[in-house]
Design a protein around this motif. Sequence first.
Motif, PDB file in Angstrom:
ATOM      1  N   THR A 162      12.071  -0.056  -0.881  1.00 49.11           N
ATOM      2  CA  THR A 162      11.634   0.331  -2.109  1.00 49.11           C
ATOM      3  C   THR A 162      10.464   1.438  -2.859  1.00 49.11           C
ATOM      4  N   THR A 163      10.490   2.193  -1.953  1.00 45.40           N
ATOM      5  CA  THR A 163       9.565   3.561  -2.102  1.00 45.40           C
ATOM      6  C   THR A 163      10.632   4.007  -2.850  1.00 45.40           C
ATOM      7  N   ALA A 164      12.123   4.465  -1.936  1.00 49.19           N
ATOM      8  CA  ALA A 164      13.019   5.407  -2.853  1.00 49.19           C
ATOM      9  C   ALA A 164      13.370   4.481  -3.614  1.00 49.19           C
ATOM     10  N   HIS A 165      13.521   3.475  -3.953  1.00 47.50           N
ATOM     11  CA  HIS A 165      13.562   2.965  -5.246  1.00 47.50           C
ATOM     12  C   HIS A 165      12.821   2.782  -6.493  1.00 47.50           C
ATOM     13  N   ASP A 166      11.639   3.025  -6.102  1.00 48.23           N
ATOM     14  CA  ASP A 166      10.598   3.178  -7.133  1.00 48.23           C
ATOM     15  C   ASP A 166      10.509   4.900  -6.954  1.00 48.23           C
ATOM     16  N   TRP A 167      10.536   5.485  -6.519  1.00 53.03           N
ATOM     17  CA  TRP A 167      11.494   7.038  -6.615  1.00 53.03           C
ATOM     18  C   TRP A 167      12.371   7.497  -7.685  1.00 53.03           C
ATOM     19  N   ARG A 168      13.577   6.678  -7.827  1.00 57.03           N
ATOM     20  CA  ARG A 168      14.478   6.669  -8.135  1.00 57.03           C
ATOM     21  C   ARG A 168      14.076   6.037  -9.862  1.00 57.03           C
ATOM     22  N   LYS A 169      13.655   5.104  -9.998  1.00 57.34           N
ATOM     23  CA  LYS A 169      13.260   4.083 -10.964  1.00 57.34           C
ATOM     24  C   LYS A 169      12.649   4.238 -12.118  1.00 57.34           C
ATOM     25  N   HIS A 170      10.821   5.871 -11.630  1.00 55.16           N
ATOM     26  CA  HIS A 170      10.087   6.602 -12.133  1.00 55.16           C
ATOM     27  C   HIS A 170      11.039   8.529 -12.203  1.00 55.16           C
ATOM     28  N   ALA A 171      11.850   8.889 -11.891  1.00 54.48           N
ATOM     29  CA  ALA A 171      11.875   9.693 -11.348  1.00 54.48           C
ATOM     30  C   ALA A 171      11.871  10.564 -12.781  1.00 54.48           C
ATOM     31  N   ARG A 172      12.357   9.876 -14.088  1.00 52.74           N
ATOM     32  CA  ARG A 172      12.835  10.813 -15.448  1.00 52.74           C
ATOM     33  C   ARG A 172      10.575  10.531 -15.925  1.00 52.74           C
ATOM     34  N   THR A 173      10.551  10.194 -15.601  1.00 49.82           N
ATOM     35  CA  THR A 173       9.195  10.258 -16.064  1.00 49.82           C
ATOM     36  C   THR A 173       7.807  10.727 -15.550  1.00 49.82           C
ATOM     37  N   GLY A 214       7.094  12.256   0.360  1.00 46.70           N
ATOM     38  CA  GLY A 214       7.188  12.461   2.171  1.00 46.70           C
ATOM     39  C   GLY A 214       6.918  11.382   2.536  1.00 46.70           C
ATOM     40  N   LEU A 215       7.553   9.975   1.562  1.00 47.07           N
ATOM     41  CA  LEU A 215       7.923   8.680   2.096  1.00 47.07           C
ATOM     42  C   LEU A 215       9.133   8.550   2.098  1.00 47.07           C
ATOM     43  N   LEU A 216       9.839   9.480   1.647  1.00 46.87           N
ATOM     44  CA  LEU A 216      11.320   9.277   1.462  1.00 46.87           C
ATOM     45  C   LEU A 216      11.816   9.712   3.054  1.00 46.87           C
ATOM     46  N   ASP A 217      11.105  10.246   3.411  1.00 45.31           N
ATOM     47  CA  ASP A 217      12.000  10.123   5.156  1.00 45.31           C
ATOM     48  C   ASP A 217      11.451   9.778   5.905  1.00 45.31           C
ATOM     49  N   LEU A 218      10.383   8.328   5.997  1.00 42.49           N
ATOM     50  CA  LEU A 218       9.493   7.953   6.752  1.00 42.49           C
ATOM     51  C   LEU A 218      11.024   7.301   7.493  1.00 42.49           C
ATOM     52  N   THR A 219      10.399   6.982   8.321  1.00 41.04           N
ATOM     53  CA  THR A 219      11.478   6.762   9.813  1.00 41.04           C
ATOM     54  C   THR A 219      10.968   5.728  10.877  1.00 41.04           C
ATOM     55  N   GLN A 254       0.824  -1.204   0.137  1.00 40.81           N
ATOM     56  CA  GLN A 254      -0.298   0.187   0.059  1.00 40.81           C
ATOM     57  C   GLN A 254       0.722   1.278   0.285  1.00 40.81           C
ATOM     58  N   CYS A 255       2.079   0.714   0.513  1.00 43.69           N
ATOM     59  CA  CYS A 255       3.078   2.120   0.019  1.00 43.69           C
ATOM     60  C   CYS A 255       2.995   2.659  -1.015  1.00 43.69           C
ATOM     61  N   ARG A 256       3.884   1.646  -1.104  1.00 43.50           N
ATOM     62  CA  ARG A 256       3.936   1.407  -3.311  1.00 43.50           C
ATOM     63  C   ARG A 256       2.952   1.932  -3.803  1.00 43.50           C
ATOM     64  N   GLU A 257       2.153   1.704  -3.580  1.00 46.04           N
ATOM     65  CA  GLU A 257       0.832   2.396  -4.219  1.00 46.04           C
ATOM     66  C   GLU A 257       0.069   3.441  -4.121  1.00 46.04           C
ATOM     67  N   ALA A 258       0.585   3.779  -2.485  1.00 43.59           N
ATOM     68  CA  ALA A 258      -0.188   5.422  -2.360  1.00 43.59           C
ATOM     69  C   ALA A 258       1.368   6.737  -3.210  1.00 43.59           C
ATOM     70  N   GLU A 284      11.895  -3.109  12.584  1.00 43.19           N
ATOM     71  CA  GLU A 284      13.206  -2.494  11.540  1.00 43.19           C
ATOM     72  C   GLU A 284      13.025  -2.142  10.728  1.00 43.19           C
ATOM     73  N   THR A 285      12.971  -4.224  10.321  1.00 46.92           N
ATOM     74  CA  THR A 285      12.813  -4.516   9.100  1.00 46.92           C
ATOM     75  C   THR A 285      12.129  -4.117   7.833  1.00 46.92           C
ATOM     76  N   ILE A 286      10.427  -3.961   8.892  1.00 40.95           N
ATOM     77  CA  ILE A 286       9.899  -3.512   7.400  1.00 40.95           C
ATOM     78  C   ILE A 286       9.851  -2.353   7.056  1.00 40.95           C
ATOM     79  N   VAL A 287      10.048  -1.540   8.329  1.00 43.49           N
ATOM     80  CA  VAL A 287      10.478   0.284   8.312  1.00 43.49           C
ATOM     81  C   VAL A 287      11.758   0.933   6.830  1.00 43.49           C
ATOM     82  N   ALA A 288      12.165  -0.863   7.158  1.00 42.93           N
ATOM     83  CA  ALA A 288      13.574  -0.514   6.483  1.00 42.93           C
ATOM     84  C   ALA A 288      13.070  -1.082   4.820  1.00 42.93           C
TER      85      ALA A 288
END
Length: 793
Positions: A150-161, A130-135, A116-120, A141-145
Amino acid sequence: MALDTLAARRRMLADPHGFHVVGAGPRRRRAAAQAVLENLAELWTQATGGNRLDGVALACVGSLARQEVGPLSDLDLVLLHSESERREITELADRLWYPLWDNGIRFDHSVRTLAQCREAAGRDLSAAVGLLDLTRIAGDETIVAAARSTTAHDWRKHARTRLPELVESLYARHRREGDLSQLIDPDLKEAKGGLRDMGILRALTAAWLADRPHGDVDAAYEHLLDVRDALHVVTGRSRERLGREEQDNVAAVLGIDGGDELLAGVSESARLVAYSLDGTLRRATQARQARTLRIAARRPQLSPLGHGLFLHDGEVVLGPGVDPAKSALLPIRAALAAARAGATIAPRTLDNLAAHAPALPVPWTQATRDVFTDLLATGPALVPVWEGLDIAGLVTSWLPAWRDIRCRPQRSPVHRHTVDRHLIETVVMANEYVRDVRRPDLLVLAALLHDIGKVAGAVDHSAAGAVIAEEALTRMGYLPSDRALVVGLVREHLTLVDLATRRDVRDPATIERAVAAVEADEEALVMLRALSQADARAVGGQAWSTWRATLLADLCDAARQTVRDGSPVAAVAGRPAQPDGEIISVSEQVAAHGGPVIRVDALDDAFRVLIGTADRPGLFADLAGWFAAHGFGVRSALLQTVAAVAVDVWTVTTTDGQPPVVEDLTRDLRRLDAGDPTPLRRLTRRRASTTPGRSASSPETSTRVLVLPDASTRATVLEVRTTDRTGLLHQIGRALSDNGISVSSAHVGTYAGQAVDTFYVTTGDDKGGRGGPLTPAATGRAIAVIVDACDGG
């Protein structure tokens, strides 16, 4: 209990004394964030009974996650889980959220799985940023990491578009909220250069599209956070809009000397953030385009611009081996090259030039003056280039007086920029008139310096500016004759517009004052007119309109003709203005056929209403009342009498854009001429519905009437300053008419709810004729009846 401690600490942080006790700046915010995180972790322990829950965690985003929490900032909490039992998660959320609500703690919350985080983030751009700052606060700790990575990876992957979407939302917000550096009551978070823009800078860096600047921009951001925190303290609320009513108190909390100094600091910080964002966004866009086109690594493409300067990816850079320490003129040449190319100077190049280029010799050389004025003549491209020069400190090294007006706010309701930005906007506007003058270099210099006297403590900024301009021009090495011309333009830059809009432009005394302002020099008159237009247009809004342009043109044409004729205006000062062909034609129609003649012409933002009718006492008051009754605002009324026929020219405005209806005005004017007051009954109703209660003895509403002794030789000129309201002109006109005083022209201005109206009044007879200036006794009576009419005596 944990929440008792949390609430107590937040109350302490919101107390003015606690605000200073915790410590200044980042240290105070980190301490506040740590206190909140510790107490939320304790709340988690109580909610879970101290049990370890695999795949479940409490996390945060926003200011708390970045450790930038303010005294009363809302908390942004996220309960993460890995597809756990729905009922168990709901019960856990209740044990977390309800105690916070019960203790009056403001927070936003969500319950999400990793998917749901990735979908949002994929659906909502603000959620992705906002999710780039997730703390993590507490829990697994594992699920937070995993969510953060994953959201940071998605952001980098789709940043160009997604970059175009980000840019569009950014610009839309800036259009909606305005420029923080230029606003009097700004939103510290949403406006351009505000706190949210720093989040965009971090997001662009996280996308690996471009690195952002550090150092000064970080200090600027911390200063904006300090102002936000002080605003929380002063208002006792979680607010980001810095209203005028709170500015002095916010300044006091921060130890700043008054609201103006507070706004100047906010403006400077916002400029740094906005400038950094613009550069980072430009480089990110270039990186996106390179990836889209799949351009492989290549050598930099440098387009030569001369003097060791090159254009590279939309920025001006120094060529290999160019030493800025060898040329004091190189920074100005770089700025000129950038403006002409529609580019900016690369930040590193700008820093290099500011740090190593020698100071300009004093006085400046002719080459320096030429390149500098060439830079001022580059038009709109000057604005971003000058901003970079100013931030780097180069402008104040060239013009030391610039330091005193830099980022200085203007609280006049007509101004939309700080003093320094207004000067640059005026320079840009002045470029549209450079072909009208023989010395365009001096015109743009005058535009740059015309408000240089708006320093703290200046009573007359035009006079103060003339002194400062003289010093600056001497430093620049201009000849005495050139200095005298520019200094005169600075000293008189308000004169023409003031005369045109608040005096009768047909009156020889008005023309004489305009000619005197330029010492009967035709070229100076042309330049002063150009500067006046550029200045008013740079202000924008009500400072410039077709009506004002027409009045200014009429005044300047009359003054120019007088200068060319070489005859002193005083020689004809006692003669009445000669009616033009249209006035004579209308008077003849009225005399021949009887009844009023009315013509309505549309201007860009007003209507010109010409009315010819038999002259009589009270005509001005009746017409002013009719316009007020029908919802028209009066800008000016120029009244002439030809063979007992009044031919009056009114300039009126309306909120709905509809002109006066000629048939209605004709019918009502006939009734008024016959002594029937029925057409003005609507005015009584409008006045009752729009005029607030007021006390005649109240000092803030008492009317002032000033006599302007040198404004005319054929009439007595009175300037009335009072609270504006419906039917004001009608009341004044009726009071004067009842006392045998005629109005020959009226010029109306309204500023921040205050009327500043100028009346040319003369003696009148019972046939409606126009006489000469009032005697001292009659002047005193006129002042008294105006005050009584305005203050309800």
